[in-house]
Design a protein around this motif. Sequence first.
Motif, PDB file in Angstrom:
ATOM      1  N   VAL A  52       0.799  -1.368  -0.172  1.00 58.80           N
ATOM      2  CA  VAL A  52       0.030  -0.081  -0.082  1.00 58.80           C
ATOM      3  C   VAL A  52       0.920   1.289   0.065  1.00 58.80           C
ATOM      4  N   SER A  53       0.286   2.362  -0.042  1.00 59.90           N
ATOM      5  CA  SER A  53       1.146   3.768  -0.130  1.00 59.90           C
ATOM      6  C   SER A  53       1.211   4.039   1.146  1.00 59.90           C
ATOM      7  N   GLU A  54       2.349   4.931   1.314  1.00 57.38           N
ATOM      8  CA  GLU A  54       2.658   5.584   2.712  1.00 57.38           C
ATOM      9  C   GLU A  54       1.528   6.370   3.255  1.00 57.38           C
ATOM     10  N   ALA A  55       0.823   7.075   2.496  1.00 55.87           N
ATOM     11  CA  ALA A  55      -0.289   7.755   2.822  1.00 55.87           C
ATOM     12  C   ALA A  55      -1.456   6.705   3.444  1.00 55.87           C
ATOM     13  N   THR A  56      -1.702   5.721   2.876  1.00 52.97           N
ATOM     14  CA  THR A  56      -2.433   4.578   3.620  1.00 52.97           C
ATOM     15  C   THR A  56      -2.047   4.080   4.789  1.00 52.97           C
ATOM     16  N   VAL A  57      -0.943   4.043   5.077  1.00 57.36           N
ATOM     17  CA  VAL A  57      -0.539   3.823   6.607  1.00 57.36           C
ATOM     18  C   VAL A  57      -0.750   4.742   7.545  1.00 57.36           C
ATOM     19  N   ILE A  58      -0.459   6.098   7.178  1.00 54.79           N
ATOM     20  CA  ILE A  58      -0.573   7.233   8.049  1.00 54.79           C
ATOM     21  C   ILE A  58      -2.102   7.392   8.253  1.00 54.79           C
ATOM     22  N   ARG A  59      -3.027   7.140   7.183  1.00 56.39           N
ATOM     23  CA  ARG A  59      -4.436   7.027   7.146  1.00 56.39           C
ATOM     24  C   ARG A  59      -4.907   6.215   8.142  1.00 56.39           C
ATOM     25  N   PHE A  60      -4.453   4.860   8.120  1.00 52.91           N
ATOM     26  CA  PHE A  60      -4.680   3.722   8.950  1.00 52.91           C
ATOM     27  C   PHE A  60      -4.447   4.298  10.691  1.00 52.91           C
ATOM     28  N   CYS A  61      -3.255   4.710  10.956  1.00 55.16           N
ATOM     29  CA  CYS A  61      -2.999   5.391  12.211  1.00 55.16           C
ATOM     30  C   CYS A  61      -4.027   6.190  12.772  1.00 55.16           C
ATOM     31  N   LYS A  62      -4.522   6.934  12.049  1.00 52.19           N
ATOM     32  CA  LYS A  62      -5.246   8.214  12.538  1.00 52.19           C
ATOM     33  C   LYS A  62      -6.668   7.631  12.651  1.00 52.19           C
ATOM     34  N   ARG A  63      -7.283   6.894  11.918  1.00 49.01           N
ATOM     35  CA  ARG A  63      -8.525   6.286  11.825  1.00 49.01           C
ATOM     36  C   ARG A  63      -8.515   5.177  13.272  1.00 49.01           C
ATOM     37  N   CYS A  64      -7.342   4.826  13.662  1.00 52.09           N
ATOM     38  CA  CYS A  64      -7.359   3.966  14.837  1.00 52.09           C
ATOM     39  C   CYS A  64      -7.176   4.879  16.098  1.00 52.09           C
ATOM     40  N   GLY A  65      -7.056   6.042  15.987  1.00 51.13           N
ATOM     41  CA  GLY A  65      -6.768   6.955  17.130  1.00 51.13           C
ATOM     42  C   GLY A  65      -5.403   7.382  17.602  1.00 51.13           C
ATOM     43  N   CYS A  66      -4.381   7.206  16.493  1.00 47.46           N
ATOM     44  CA  CYS A  66      -2.963   7.630  16.750  1.00 47.46           C
ATOM     45  C   CYS A  66      -2.780   8.750  15.897  1.00 47.46           C
ATOM     46  N   GLN A  67      -2.249   9.657  16.401  1.00 44.64           N
ATOM     47  CA  GLN A  67      -1.678  10.891  15.506  1.00 44.64           C
ATOM     48  C   GLN A  67      -0.963  10.740  14.342  1.00 44.64           C
TER      49      GLN A  67
END
Length: 287
Positions: A52-67
């Motif tokens: 996946v893209s790096e942006a997807t990893v970041i979005r995943f983190c935010k959707r799970c409550g991590c900044q």
Amino acid sequence: MQTEDNISVLDKVLSNYSSLFEAEKKVADFVLDHSTEVIDMTVAEVANDCSVSEATVIRFCKRCGCQGFHRLKLDLARESDTHGIKKDIPNELHANDIGSSIRNILANKQEELQETLAGIDPSQCDRVLNLLQGARTVVFSAVGNTIPIALDGAYKFNELGITSFTSSVWENMLAMLRTLPSDAVMIALSASGESKHLLYMVDCAVERKIPIIAVTNHIHSSLAKKSTYVLRSVSRERMFFRNHSFLSTRLSMMAVVEILYFLLCSRKEDSFHCIDVHEQSIADEKM
């Protein structure tokens, strides 16, 4: 409202799993399966391993409550040091190895209960108990697979001398809510917090200014947002059934009701007398 500060990263991932996009679920699966390795990885490495893209990893983190990804790694590292058991909990079921499967289920259920109980804020729980003690009527509202918890809860509260009602038919519950006194309290039970018929009942309670105590896996759900107090339960079923969308666990939600029952039993002066009277009333039915 309960916060996510005392909820583990893995349980945040599990709670939000069903709302993730397919690409984000790839990252979720990777984190669940390689939580200790992720601590020493870069966002680019995780993205590459998940395709996946790096942006997807970041979005995943935010959707799970991590900044962000860095915060995800810090939380994983902290939890790994504090609760070393997390990284060793197996999540495999083998039809040809029943003993091992039972031990794996037990380990996850223990963690499920530990996370649920650790997440209960004592001061909020005290306010909930005060509310229930002063209630003229308590209504347990549920639909689907949480109905057995509502039935059990109403039975337990009636044992304590707290007049309680529930019904397996949501239309009956809705009609009942429209005739309740203003000093009633609703306990709403829903794993997802998004059950349409339950939310009809909740809206009716809100309209009538009846306080709502939610027991749910999702503290940002529609149910949680409409409730006066939220007690969060934790489900780890997806550790075993990653490809299924259901969350059928009842153990942790029932544990929350048990906690309220035991604490009310200890605080309500006539609770033991009420239990004795109840036991005597059904004594002739026992062998």
